[in-house]
Motif scaffolding. Structure first.
Motif, PDB file in Angstrom:
ATOM      1  N   ILE A 108       0.826  -1.217   0.000  1.00 23.67           N
ATOM      2  CA  ILE A 108       0.000   0.000   0.000  1.00 23.67           C
ATOM      3  C   ILE A 108       0.857   1.263   0.000  1.00 23.67           C
ATOM      4  O   ILE A 108       0.586   2.202  -0.756  1.00 23.67           O
ATOM      5  CB  ILE A 108      -0.981  -0.025   1.189  1.00 23.67           C
ATOM      6  CG1 ILE A 108      -2.086  -1.039   0.894  1.00 23.67           C
ATOM      7  CG2 ILE A 108      -1.580   1.349   1.437  1.00 23.67           C
ATOM      8  CD1 ILE A 108      -3.117  -1.148   1.978  1.00 23.67           C
ATOM      9  N   TYR A 158       2.078   1.737  -3.482  1.00 27.68           N
ATOM     10  CA  TYR A 158       0.980   2.128  -4.375  1.00 27.68           C
ATOM     11  C   TYR A 158       0.598   3.595  -4.169  1.00 27.68           C
ATOM     12  O   TYR A 158       0.346   4.321  -5.139  1.00 27.68           O
ATOM     13  CB  TYR A 158      -0.224   1.220  -4.111  1.00 27.68           C
ATOM     14  CG  TYR A 158      -1.475   1.620  -4.878  1.00 27.68           C
ATOM     15  CD1 TYR A 158      -1.628   1.285  -6.220  1.00 27.68           C
ATOM     16  CD2 TYR A 158      -2.492   2.335  -4.251  1.00 27.68           C
ATOM     17  CE1 TYR A 158      -2.761   1.654  -6.917  1.00 27.68           C
ATOM     18  CE2 TYR A 158      -3.621   2.705  -4.949  1.00 27.68           C
ATOM     19  CZ  TYR A 158      -3.758   2.361  -6.287  1.00 27.68           C
ATOM     20  OH  TYR A 158      -4.877   2.728  -6.975  1.00 27.68           O
ATOM     21  N   MET A 159       0.586   4.064  -2.905  1.00 21.21           N
ATOM     22  CA  MET A 159       0.202   5.449  -2.628  1.00 21.21           C
ATOM     23  C   MET A 159       1.274   6.426  -3.104  1.00 21.21           C
ATOM     24  O   MET A 159       0.949   7.499  -3.620  1.00 21.21           O
ATOM     25  CB  MET A 159      -0.038   5.623  -1.126  1.00 21.21           C
ATOM     26  CG  MET A 159      -1.205   4.813  -0.578  1.00 21.21           C
ATOM     27  SD  MET A 159      -2.792   5.267  -1.296  1.00 21.21           S
ATOM     28  CE  MET A 159      -2.969   6.907  -0.644  1.00 21.21           C
ATOM     29  N   ASN A 160       2.555   6.082  -2.953  1.00 19.99           N
ATOM     30  CA  ASN A 160       3.629   7.013  -3.306  1.00 19.99           C
ATOM     31  C   ASN A 160       3.891   7.049  -4.807  1.00 19.99           C
ATOM     32  O   ASN A 160       4.308   8.078  -5.338  1.00 19.99           O
ATOM     33  CB  ASN A 160       4.914   6.627  -2.556  1.00 19.99           C
ATOM     34  CG  ASN A 160       4.786   6.811  -1.067  1.00 19.99           C
ATOM     35  OD1 ASN A 160       4.033   7.674  -0.612  1.00 19.99           O
ATOM     36  ND2 ASN A 160       5.483   6.009  -0.280  1.00 19.99           N
ATOM     37  N   THR A 187       1.782   5.536  -7.786  1.00 21.22           N
ATOM     38  CA  THR A 187       0.663   4.725  -8.279  1.00 21.22           C
ATOM     39  C   THR A 187       0.920   4.238  -9.693  1.00 21.22           C
ATOM     40  O   THR A 187       0.771   3.048  -9.998  1.00 21.22           O
ATOM     41  CB  THR A 187      -0.635   5.556  -8.217  1.00 21.22           C
ATOM     42  OG1 THR A 187      -0.827   6.002  -6.879  1.00 21.22           O
ATOM     43  CG2 THR A 187      -1.817   4.701  -8.636  1.00 21.22           C
TER      44      THR A 187
END
Length: 474
Positions: free
Chosen positions: A390, A393-395, A397
């Protein structure tokens, strides 16, 4: 049966273990200042008000804190209604005689006493409630215990007539009609149903007690985390204020150094003016002496020029050294200023990291409860994101999605523009886009830049070739 005997006692803890016990009347003597406890001088002690029945089973517990002064006397302003809290407390875990009544910080029936309460450790390795149970069973207080065991099944059977009779079960289960009881097979099935219903009821009670205990554990953990987070934020704010004060002091010192440099520059200008004035005076003297003796004039003039050159060189060198020293000091102050700015940025990053850590704990809790994180992106569809991926994915995408498509991020972004607008990207002679409708490439791995995003007319031409073709057509 007579009224059940309840004994009120107070237990004191140190590092999760009961270190001292006393009956409640003895504790009242401590509160009245009659008795002092030397072992608790200058300490804030975690304590528990406990109600114990005649079988040495714990019925209720109130977890509170009390402060002792330098002489071992209890705080004179301490005033918590322990008996009232024990009476109005909510249910807690089962310590052998059913769920106890428990009052603690996370479960306090009187909100304004919450600050003087504390939460127990609920882990299997270190449990304050288990320590209370063991202390009650050890009976160091000398409680008159009544531990008469229940009558044995054989004795009960011997006292009954020698006929087949059902065992003592839950009264909520209906008894069979008399005509059906005459058949042993029917009675056996009825007994089996009764045992099954009683087992289910006991199982539900155990599950309900376990759920209550876990809820209390979760509530205590949340309260502890909030307190730790508040303390950390306070420490960060204090450190931030100290750094800001240091930065202000450095700025003031830099301003003072700047003023000193300006003063030195003005002094140098004044000295240069004085040198020029002296030079003019010497020149005037030379002119006056020319009529007397030309040789002396030349000698004096040379001497004067040498002296003036030496004085001017010495003064200039001295002032230049002072300016260089000030410049070095200014550079050092600027470097310190930059370091302080970096430290402030680091503090801000730490605050953001703590905030994100709280979010990560929530995500991890959701993952343990079976929540799955799913995202949809063109070219790869719905993807399941593991908990450890996660942050990635957040940093980043697009890079994460491109890796799932087994292509580079640049190729995925080129394909995505084509996927959202499948038109020819080639430039015409007037500089505008061709914009001819193309067949959409659904897979990023099948996309080829310069081919998939060009029509048949412009496909295969490089940018330079396209310009040459446009010029030749003109």
């Amino acid at each position: 049966m007579g009224r059940e005997t309840i004994t009120e006692a107070v237990m004191f803890f140190d590092q999760g273990h009961v270190v001292k016990e006393m009956l409640y009347p003895e504790f009242e003597a401590v509160l009245d200042g009659v008795v002092q406890i030397n072992d608790f001088r200058n300490l804030l002690v975690k304590s528990a008000f406990v109600e114990i029945d005649s079988t040495l089973s714990v019925r209720s517990a109130v977890l509170f804190m009390i402060d002792f002064d330098e002489q071992g006397y209890a705080d004179k302003d301490w005033n918590i209604p322990l008996q009232h809290l024990a009476y109005s407390a909510g249910l807690g875990p089962d310590l052998g005689a059913g769920p106890i009544k428990l009052a603690c910080r996370s479960q306090c029936p009187v909100s304004w006493h919450q600050a003087q309460m504390w939460d127990p450790e609920m882990s299997p390795d270190a449990s304050h409630l288990v320590s209370i149970k063991r202390a009650a069973e050890t009976n160091n207080l000398g409680i008159l215990a009544d531990r008469k065991p229940p009558p044995a099944p054989a004795a009960v059977a011997a006292s009954q007539p020698a006929e087949i009779s059902p065992p003592i079960l839950d009264q909520s289960v209906p008894i069979l009609d008399a005509p059906l009881a005459a058949d042993p097979g029917i009675e056996s099935r009825a007994l089996e149903r009764r045992l099954s219903k009683q087992y289910q009821k006991e199982h539900r009670d155990k599950v309900a007690n376990l759920i209550k205990r876990q809820r209390l554990h979760i509530s205590t953990l949340k309260t502890r985390f909030k307190e730790e987070l508040m303390q950390t934020n306070q420490l960060l704010q204090q450190e931030k204020q100290q750094q800001v004060k240091k930065l202000d002091a450095l700025k003031k010192e830099m301003a003072m150094q700047s003023r000193q440099n300006e003063t030195l520059k003005r002094t140098m200008k004044q000295q240069l003016v004085e040198f020029r004035r002296s030079r003019e005076e010497f020149a005037q003297q030379l002119q006056d002496m020319e009529s007397e003796e030309m040789g002396d004039i030349a000698r004096i003039k040379a001497q004067y020029e040498d002296q003036m050159a030496q004085r001017l060189q010495a003064a200039t060198a001295e002032l230049q050294d002072q300016i260089e020293v000030r410049d070095v000091e200014m550079a050092y102050r600027n470097e310190l200023d930059g370091q302080m700015q970096e430290e402030l940025e680091s503090l801000r990053s730490r605050v953001e990291e703590l905030t994100l850590r709280q979010s990560d704990d929530v995500l991890e809790d959701l993952s343990h409860k079976g929540v799955v994180f799913v995202a949809y992106h063109p070219g790869v569809g719905h993807i399941t994101i593991p908990l450890h991926d996660i942050p990635k994915y957040m940093n980043h995408t697009m890079g994460y999605v491109a890796s799932k498509c087994f292509v580079s991020e640049e190729q995925y972004n080129q394909w995505l523009r084509h996927y959202e607008s499948p038109n020819c990207d080639a430039r015409t002679t007037d500089g505008s886009r061709c914009s001819v409708r193309l067949d959409r490439i659904d897979s990023p791995g099948m996309y080829v830049d310069g081919h998939s995003n060009h029509c048949d007319k412009h496909r295969g031409l490089s940018a330079v070739e396209a310009v040459k073709a446009a010029r030749s057509s003109q």
